[in-house]
Write a protein that holds these residues in place. Structure first.
Motif, short mmCIF file in Angstrom:
data_model
loop_
_atom_site.label_atom_id
_atom_site.label_comp_id
_atom_site.label_asym_id
_atom_site.label_seq_id
_atom_site.Cartn_x
_atom_site.Cartn_y
_atom_site.Cartn_z
N LYS A 81 0.79 -1.19 -0.20
CA LYS A 81 0.04 0.02 0.03
C LYS A 81 0.99 1.29 -0.20
CE LYS A 81 -4.39 -1.93 1.97
NZ LYS A 81 -5.06 -1.73 3.04
N PRO A 82 1.80 1.38 1.01
CA PRO A 82 2.75 2.69 0.86
C PRO A 82 3.32 2.86 -0.46
CG PRO A 82 3.28 1.12 2.69
CD PRO A 82 2.37 0.93 2.04
N ILE A 83 4.00 1.99 -0.86
CA ILE A 83 4.81 2.03 -2.39
C ILE A 83 3.81 2.41 -3.44
CG2 ILE A 83 6.20 1.02 -3.64
CD1 ILE A 83 7.70 -0.32 -1.51
N LYS A 84 2.69 1.64 -3.23
CA LYS A 84 1.49 1.97 -4.36
C LYS A 84 1.27 3.38 -4.38
CE LYS A 84 -1.93 -0.45 -7.20
NZ LYS A 84 -2.57 -1.73 -7.08
N LYS A 85 0.90 3.73 -3.10
CA LYS A 85 0.44 5.39 -3.13
C LYS A 85 1.57 6.11 -3.54
CE LYS A 85 -0.99 8.46 0.52
NZ LYS A 85 -1.29 8.52 1.96
N VAL A 86 2.80 6.01 -3.20
CA VAL A 86 3.80 6.78 -3.60
C VAL A 86 3.92 6.81 -5.13
CG1 VAL A 86 6.34 7.28 -3.78
CG2 VAL A 86 5.01 6.93 -1.57
N PRO A 97 10.31 11.81 -8.49
CA PRO A 97 10.94 10.32 -8.41
C PRO A 97 12.25 10.26 -7.73
CG PRO A 97 11.39 11.16 -11.05
CD PRO A 97 10.62 12.24 -10.07
N VAL A 98 12.31 9.24 -6.88
CA VAL A 98 13.50 9.05 -6.15
C VAL A 98 14.41 8.03 -7.08
CG1 VAL A 98 14.59 7.71 -4.09
CG2 VAL A 98 12.25 8.97 -3.97
N TRP A 117 17.50 -0.19 -6.56
CA TRP A 117 16.85 0.48 -7.90
C TRP A 117 17.31 1.65 -8.17
CZ3 TRP A 117 13.83 -2.94 -10.23
CH2 TRP A 117 13.01 -4.01 -9.25
N HIS A 118 17.39 1.63 -9.39
CA HIS A 118 17.44 3.03 -10.33
C HIS A 118 16.22 2.91 -10.94
CE1 HIS A 118 19.22 6.53 -12.07
NE2 HIS A 118 19.00 5.99 -13.19
N ASN A 119 15.61 4.37 -10.82
CA ASN A 119 14.13 4.49 -11.61
C ASN A 119 14.33 5.79 -12.61
OD1 ASN A 119 12.90 2.56 -9.95
ND2 ASN A 119 13.22 4.18 -8.33
N THR A 120 13.48 5.56 -13.59
CA THR A 120 13.32 6.76 -14.77
C THR A 120 12.04 6.69 -15.01
OG1 THR A 120 15.72 6.11 -15.33
CG2 THR A 120 14.14 7.19 -16.83
N ILE A 121 11.42 7.95 -15.21
CA ILE A 121 10.06 8.26 -15.48
C ILE A 121 9.97 8.07 -17.06
CG2 ILE A 121 8.38 10.02 -15.90
CD1 ILE A 121 8.61 8.90 -12.91
N GLY A 130 4.53 5.79 -17.37
CA GLY A 130 5.04 4.70 -16.41
C GLY A 130 6.33 4.89 -16.02
N ILE A 131 7.07 3.96 -15.74
CA ILE A 131 8.31 4.00 -15.01
C ILE A 131 9.13 2.92 -15.40
CG2 ILE A 131 7.71 2.56 -12.85
CD1 ILE A 131 9.49 4.86 -11.19
N LEU A 132 10.47 3.18 -15.69
CA LEU A 132 11.58 2.03 -15.79
C LEU A 132 12.66 1.87 -14.74
CD1 LEU A 132 12.62 0.24 -18.04
CD2 LEU A 132 13.89 1.91 -18.96
N SER A 133 12.65 0.66 -14.30
CA SER A 133 13.48 0.57 -13.21
C SER A 133 14.44 -0.49 -13.64
CB SER A 133 12.54 0.17 -12.12
OG SER A 133 11.78 0.95 -11.61
#
Length: 188
Positions: A81-86, A97-98, A117-121, A130-133
Motif C-alpha cells: 500500500k505505501p509504495i503503491k500510494k507513492v 521520483p527517487v 533500484w534506479h528509476n526513470t520516468i 510509466g516507470i522504468l526501473s
C-alpha cells in the motif's frame, strides 16, 4: 523503366531500413540481457517489460509477470500500500521520483530479496506513462554487512571485557603489594 528503377530503389531502401531497425532491436535486446534486473510498469502499476535477470531473481517467467500488478505480485504485503500510494502520486506528477533506493521484493516461492533500484520516468509527448526501473540484487551484500556488524559488536564486547579484566588484575596486584607491605611491616 524509370518507374521500375524507382520501385527497386524504394524496395532496397525499405529493406535497408528494416535491417537497421532489426539491428537496433537486437542491440536493445542485448542491453536487456546484460543489464541487471529491468522492470517497466505502466501508469496502473502493471508490468509491461521484464528482462531475463528479473525473471531469474523473482522466479517467474516473463509470461507470468507481463500484465500483472507489480505491487501485489512482487512486493512484501507490508510495503504494497505505501509504495503503491507513492507510485500513483509519482504518475500524477505530484512527487518527484527517487532515482535510487533499496527495497525488498518477494519471489514466486515467497523468499524476500533486497534490490537496489534506479528509476526513470517514462513520458510520451504529453504525460507520464510509466516507470522504468533497473535493479541489482544486494541481498547477499546486506547479509554480509549485517554479519560483519555483529562480529564487530562481539569484538567490541570482548575488548571491553578484556580491558576491564586487565584493569581488575592491575588493581588486584596493587592490593596484593599493599597487603604484602602491611604483612612485612607487622613481621618486623
Amino acid at each position: 523503366l524509370t518507374l521500375f528503377a524507382k520501385r527497386i530503389a524504394i524496395e532496397l531502401e525499405r529493406e535497408d531500413n528494416q535491417k537497421k531497425l532489426q539491428a537496433e532491436k537486437d542491440k536493445a535486446t542485448n542491453y536487456l540481457k546484460i543489464a541487471g534486473m529491468i522492470v517497466a510498469l505502466d501508469r496502473d502499476g502493471k508490468v509491461t517489460l521484464v528482462n531475463d535477470e528479473a525473471c531469474k531473481i523473482l522466479g517467474y517467467t516473463e509470461k507470468e509477470l507481463l500484465g500483472k500488478d507489480w505491487f501485489t505480485t512482487c512486493l512484501p504485503v507490508e510495503y504494497q500500500k505505501p509504495i503503491k500510494k507513492v507510485f500513483h502520486l509519482l504518475m500524477a506528477g505530484k512527487v518527484k521520483p527517487v532515482e535510487n533506493y533499496e527495497n525488498s521484493v518477494v519471489t514466486k516461492t515467497g523468499l524476500q530479496r533486497d534490490i537496489f533500484w534506479h528509476n526513470t520516468i517514462i513520458r510520451d509527448s504529453k504525460e507520464i506513462v510509466g516507470i522504468l526501473s533497473s535493479g541489482v540484487d544486494v541481498t547477499e551484500k546486506n547479509r554480509l554487512e549485517k554479519e560483519l556488524k555483529e562480529h564487530v559488536k562481539e569484538l567490541e564486547t570482548f575488548k571491553k571485557f578484556a580491558v576491564n579484566r586487565e584493569l581488575k588484575m592491575i588493581e588486584l596486584k596493587a592490593k596484593i603489594k599493599e597487603l604484602e607491605a602491611k604483612i612485612g611491616e607487622k613481621s618486623l
